[in-house]
Design a protein around this motif. Structure first.
Motif, PDB file in Angstrom:
ATOM      1  N   LYS A  36       6.259   8.218  -8.259  1.00 42.60           N
ATOM      2  CA  LYS A  36       6.673   7.713  -6.949  1.00 42.60           C
ATOM      3  C   LYS A  36       6.921   8.820  -5.936  1.00 42.60           C
ATOM      4  N   ASN A  37       7.265  10.043  -6.411  1.00 45.98           N
ATOM      5  CA  ASN A  37       7.536  11.127  -5.458  1.00 45.98           C
ATOM      6  C   ASN A  37       6.260  11.800  -4.951  1.00 45.98           C
ATOM      7  N   TYR A  38       5.100  11.313  -5.402  1.00 47.91           N
ATOM      8  CA  TYR A  38       3.827  11.838  -4.904  1.00 47.91           C
ATOM      9  C   TYR A  38       3.234  10.960  -3.799  1.00 47.91           C
ATOM     10  N   ILE A  39       3.843   9.812  -3.552  1.00 43.10           N
ATOM     11  CA  ILE A  39       3.249   8.850  -2.624  1.00 43.10           C
ATOM     12  C   ILE A  39       4.266   8.415  -1.574  1.00 43.10           C
ATOM     13  N   GLU A  73       0.822  -1.194   0.000  1.00 42.28           N
ATOM     14  CA  GLU A  73       0.000   0.000   0.000  1.00 42.28           C
ATOM     15  C   GLU A  73       0.864   1.255   0.000  1.00 42.28           C
ATOM     16  N   ALA A  74       0.286   2.352  -0.445  1.00 41.67           N
ATOM     17  CA  ALA A  74       0.952   3.644  -0.403  1.00 41.67           C
ATOM     18  C   ALA A  74      -0.086   4.719  -0.122  1.00 41.67           C
ATOM     19  N   VAL A  75       0.319   5.756   0.593  1.00 46.01           N
ATOM     20  CA  VAL A  75      -0.563   6.881   0.890  1.00 46.01           C
ATOM     21  C   VAL A  75      -0.148   8.066   0.030  1.00 46.01           C
ATOM     22  N   ALA A  76      -1.117   8.684  -0.628  1.00 44.81           N
ATOM     23  CA  ALA A  76      -0.838   9.844  -1.477  1.00 44.81           C
ATOM     24  C   ALA A  76      -0.470  11.042  -0.618  1.00 44.81           C
ATOM     25  N   GLN A  77       0.707  11.599  -0.867  1.00 44.60           N
ATOM     26  CA  GLN A  77       1.162  12.780  -0.136  1.00 44.60           C
ATOM     27  C   GLN A  77       0.690  14.071  -0.809  1.00 44.60           C
ATOM     28  N   PHE A  78       0.399  13.975  -2.108  1.00 45.19           N
ATOM     29  CA  PHE A  78      -0.059  15.131  -2.880  1.00 45.19           C
ATOM     30  C   PHE A  78      -1.146  14.666  -3.856  1.00 45.19           C
ATOM     31  N   THR A  79      -1.958  15.578  -4.316  1.00 47.50           N
ATOM     32  CA  THR A  79      -2.948  15.276  -5.346  1.00 47.50           C
ATOM     33  C   THR A  79      -2.262  15.224  -6.710  1.00 47.50           C
ATOM     34  N   PHE A  80      -2.653  14.249  -7.528  1.00 46.15           N
ATOM     35  CA  PHE A  80      -2.064  14.091  -8.862  1.00 46.15           C
ATOM     36  C   PHE A  80      -3.179  13.960  -9.889  1.00 46.15           C
ATOM     37  N   ARG A  81      -3.087  14.754 -10.957  1.00 49.75           N
ATOM     38  CA  ARG A  81      -4.059  14.691 -12.036  1.00 49.75           C
ATOM     39  C   ARG A  81      -3.385  14.122 -13.279  1.00 49.75           C
ATOM     40  N   ALA A  82      -3.895  13.011 -13.748  1.00 47.75           N
ATOM     41  CA  ALA A  82      -3.301  12.334 -14.899  1.00 47.75           C
ATOM     42  C   ALA A  82      -3.372  13.206 -16.143  1.00 47.75           C
ATOM     43  N   THR A  83      -2.302  13.180 -16.933  1.00 48.81           N
ATOM     44  CA  THR A  83      -2.274  13.904 -18.209  1.00 48.81           C
ATOM     45  C   THR A  83      -2.183  12.946 -19.390  1.00 48.81           C
TER      46      THR A  83
END
Length: 216
Positions: free
Chosen positions: A50-53, A2-12
């Motif tokens: 990976k740097n967002y989670i 599992e991983a917890v999102a540290q920031f919101t990410f919007r797919a492009t």
């Protein structure tokens, strides 16, 4: 894992996965790209940066080890000692190996169309929930076998085998390749460990290695 999102990410891109800060993602592959993992969220799949989670490794997660290695680790342990391992032939799929005391039983962890995990009839949204359930409910049908964390997980390891290649993004990090033996110097920080490999010292993510305990 599992991983917890540290920031919101919007797919492009179509193959990327959008998520919101605080979401819990299922990481299904860590090897294809040094900067991206593949993950699942609410039955959606795609690449995540990976740097967002923030990964949440568990002591019972053994990574990509073989059935034979799992049996070697669990055979001398008490009934109920277990580990979860990643499939060698099918990335993203998992098996659970459990000591029955006199032998080791292997369970395929299956997923339904909605991405729910199961071994028998009960469904779980994550591997962690599945493990927690079988701590108090028997994983075996013919006898009572409750999952117990193997005692060696509580002891401090001095060495670890690299499960994946790790390429540093900073001079303070340690470079190693899959299969390398890493001397563990400091494991007090759950987010990064300090180790030595090929004469070099540096930090690395603990989920990239499998600790080696005395007697293994």
């Amino acid at each position: 894992m599992e991983a917890v999102a540290q920031f919101t990410f919007r797919a492009t891109e179509n193959d990327e996965l959008s998520f919101t800060k605080g979401d819990v993602l299922k990481i299904t592959n860590m090897e294809d790209d040094p900067n991206w993992y593949t993950a699942e969220l609410d039955s959606r799949k795609g690449f995540v940066p990976k740097n967002y989670i923030n990964l949440r490794p568990h002591a019972w997660f053994a990574g990509r080890v073989s059935r034979g290695v799992a049996e070697g680790r669990l055979r001398p342990r008490e009934c109920g000692a277990f580990l979860v391992r990643e499939s060698e032939s099918a990335p993203g799929e998992f098996s659970m190996s459990v000591s029955y005391g006199d032998h080791v039983q292997h369970f395929k962890v299956l997923q339904d169309r909605c991405g729910q995990y199961y071994v028998w009839d009960e469904l779980f949204s994550s591997l962690n929930e599945l493990v927690v359930f079988y701590h108090t409910n028997s994983i075996a049908k013919e006898r009572t076998v409750l999952l117990r964390d193997p005692e060696h997980f509580a002891r401090r390891p001095h060495h670890a085998h690299a499960l994946f290649d790790f390429s540093p993004h900073h001079p303070s990090q340690l470079h190693f390749l899959r299969g390398d033996l890493v001397d563990l110097l400091d494991c007090s920080d759950p987010q990064r460990w300090k180790g030595r490999c090929h004469g070099r010292v540096g930090y690395f993510p603990p989920e990239y290695v499998q600790p080696v305990y005395h007697g293994q």
